[in-house]
Design an enzyme around this catalytic site. Structure first.
Site, PDB file in Angstrom:
ATOM      1  CE1 TYR A  94      17.630   3.960  -7.735  1.00 54.45           C
ATOM      2  CE2 TYR A  94      18.579   2.258  -9.119  1.00 54.45           C
ATOM      3  CZ  TYR A  94      18.592   2.998  -7.957  1.00 54.45           C
ATOM      4  OH  TYR A  94      19.560   2.759  -7.025  1.00 54.45           O
ATOM      5  CE  LYS A 135      14.692  15.861   3.196  1.00 57.96           C
ATOM      6  NZ  LYS A 135      15.382  15.933   4.509  1.00 57.96           N
ATOM      7  CG  ASP A 190      20.661   1.957  -4.249  1.00 56.67           C
ATOM      8  OD1 ASP A 190      21.056   0.786  -4.215  1.00 56.67           O
ATOM      9  OD2 ASP A 190      21.361   2.910  -4.646  1.00 56.67           O
ATOM     10  CG  ASP A 235      24.546  -0.616  -0.361  1.00 58.49           C
ATOM     11  OD1 ASP A 235      23.872  -1.608  -0.719  1.00 58.49           O
ATOM     12  OD2 ASP A 235      25.526  -0.192  -0.998  1.00 58.49           O
TER      13      ASP A 235
HETATM   14  C1  IPM Z   1      21.275  -2.560  -5.953  1.00 60.11           C
HETATM   15  C2  IPM Z   1      22.332  -1.953  -6.817  1.00 60.11           C
HETATM   16  C3  IPM Z   1      21.682  -1.474  -8.102  1.00 60.11           C
HETATM   17  C4  IPM Z   1      20.639  -0.438  -7.721  1.00 60.11           C
HETATM   18  C5  IPM Z   1      22.683  -0.905  -9.125  1.00 60.11           C
HETATM   19  C6  IPM Z   1      23.733  -1.917  -9.477  1.00 60.11           C
HETATM   20  C7  IPM Z   1      21.990  -0.397 -10.354  1.00 60.11           C
HETATM   21  O1  IPM Z   1      22.992  -0.933  -6.143  1.00 60.11           O
HETATM   22  O2  IPM Z   1      20.682  -3.588  -6.360  1.00 60.11           O
HETATM   23  O3  IPM Z   1      21.040  -2.035  -4.878  1.00 60.11           O
HETATM   24  O4  IPM Z   1      20.970   0.730  -7.535  1.00 60.11           O
HETATM   25  O5  IPM Z   1      19.478  -0.809  -7.610  1.00 60.11           O
HETATM   26 MG    MG Z   2      22.380  -0.693  -4.157  1.00 61.34          MG
END
Ligand code: IPM
Ligand code: MG
Length: 359
Positions: A146, A195, A251, A255
């Site tokens: 990032y 990884k 990330d 999710d």
């Molecule tokens: C999260 C989101 C962010 C990330 C995006 C919106 C930049 O997906 O907080 O997980 O990737 O960190």
């Molecule tokens: Mg995210």
């Protein structure tokens, strides 16, 4: 106690859910004799609309000098929103990355657990979901892909893009420590995800995690490749307590973990640095499709506010009270549309009121 809270309502359902969290915080303040002062900051698409940038230089110092930040959500529909026609540096997400970096919020905690009352919403096989699960993903938040150098250039007539993945020992060590500290307060198991069969950064990650582990003899450590972790999350989520991982893997896996709970509208998150300062936000996104309809679930944001009380303000009793009130409202059968299964359906604002009543 008096505390200053910077409030970023943001885009989509952000303002609606943050308003309910503030309603709950105000009720806590009244009951326990505190004073919470709120200062609004624009970030994300709303800031782009007002000032042309996702986070202004004036907004940042307000966040910096507050005791904590409460964030709703930022961003819109990438297909239809004009924000996504802008240069990537000027899009809503750039504001979020900037505030994380500038505030030094390197530790992102994302709990994912199955509410027994909401187990029907879990998309996994019943034989898997009936075991329940309760994990927290500890994601490194200010390093890795990032924040590495990136560029897109034309080389020999062909466009080439690159993103740099960098981690230093100290960055790994501080997040690993945080992960182990959290495991000590839980079931004392850390699954470090990397990884290391391919990446140098992952090999360094593994080495440092093993070093840090020496200081936590009570904690069981296990290393797992990220592809396997993605698989294990749907196969047997009950095996996880703390998942410790770098920014990009965290990330993606967070999710996935929130999705297997079936109730992303219920999950809170915190982004912390080494002291008590933190930024608190719901795990779910800005949900532009349901914005402005007073139907979004405010519970994730209300539970994020509870995390703020606990981690930033050292108000454990108050945080417990909010969490209990949320448990009660669920036990009493009230549901917003996202988790509704033949229960009493309520709106965003009604849910906030019902939680305040139970405080
Ligand atoms: C999260 C989101 C962010 C990330 C995006 C919106 C930049 O997906 O907080 O997980 O990737 O960190
Ligand atoms: Mg995210």
């Amino acid at each position: 106690m008096e505390k200053n809270i910077a409030v970023i309502k943001g885009d989509g359902i952000g303002p609606e859910v943050v308003n309910e969290a503030i309603k709950v915080l105000d009720a806590v303040a009244k009951k326990y004799g505190h004073q919470f002062n709120y200062t609004d900051i624009l970030m994300g698409g709303c800031s782009i609309d007002a000032y042309g940038v996702p986070l202004t230089d004036e907004a940042l110092p307000i966040a910096k000098k507050s005791d904590a930040v409460l964030l709703g959500s930022i961003g819109g529909d990438a297909k239809t929103s004009p924000w996504y026609k802008l240069d990537p540096k000027l899009r809503p997400e750039a504001g979020l990355l900037k505030i994380r970096k500038e505030l030094g919020l390197f530790a992102n905690l994302r709990p994912a657990y199955l509410y027994p009352e909401l187990a029907d919403a879990c998309p996994l096989k019943e034989s898997t979901s009936e075991k329940g699960f309760d994990m927290v993903i500890v994601r490194e938040l200010t390093g890795g892909l990032y924040f590495g150098e990136r560029s897109t250039e034309v080389i020999d007539g062909e466009t080439v893009a690159h993103d740099n993945l960098v981690y230093s020992e100290s960055e790994i060590r501080r997040i690993a420590k945080r992960g182990f500290d959290i495991a000590m307060k839980r079931r004392q198991k850390v699954t470090s995800v990397d990884k290391a069969n391919v990446l140098d950064t992952s090999r360094l990650w593994r080495k440092i995690v093993n070093e840090v582990a020496q200081d936590y003899p009570e904690v069981t450590v296990e290393h797992m490749y990220v592809d396997n972790a993605a698989m294990q999350l749907v196969k047997d989520p009950a095996q996880f307590d703390v998942i410790l991982t770098e920014n990009m893997f965290g990330d993606i896996l967070s999710d996935e973990a929130s999705m297997v709970t079936g109730s992303i509208g219920m999950l809170s998150s915190a982004s912390l640095r080494a002291d008590s300062f933190g930024m608190y936000e719901p795990s779910g996104g800005s949900a532009p499709d349901i914005a402005g309809q007073n139907i979004a679930n405010p519970i994730a944001t209300i539970l994020s506010a509870a995390m703020m009380l606990r981690y930033s303000f050292d108000m454990d009793e108050e945080a417990d009270a909010v969490e209990q009130a949320v448990k009660k409202v669920i036990a009493d059968g009230y549901r917003t549309i996202d988790i509704d299964q033949n229960n009493t359906r309520v709106s965003t604002t009604e849910m906030g009121d019902l939680i305040v009543e139970r405080l």
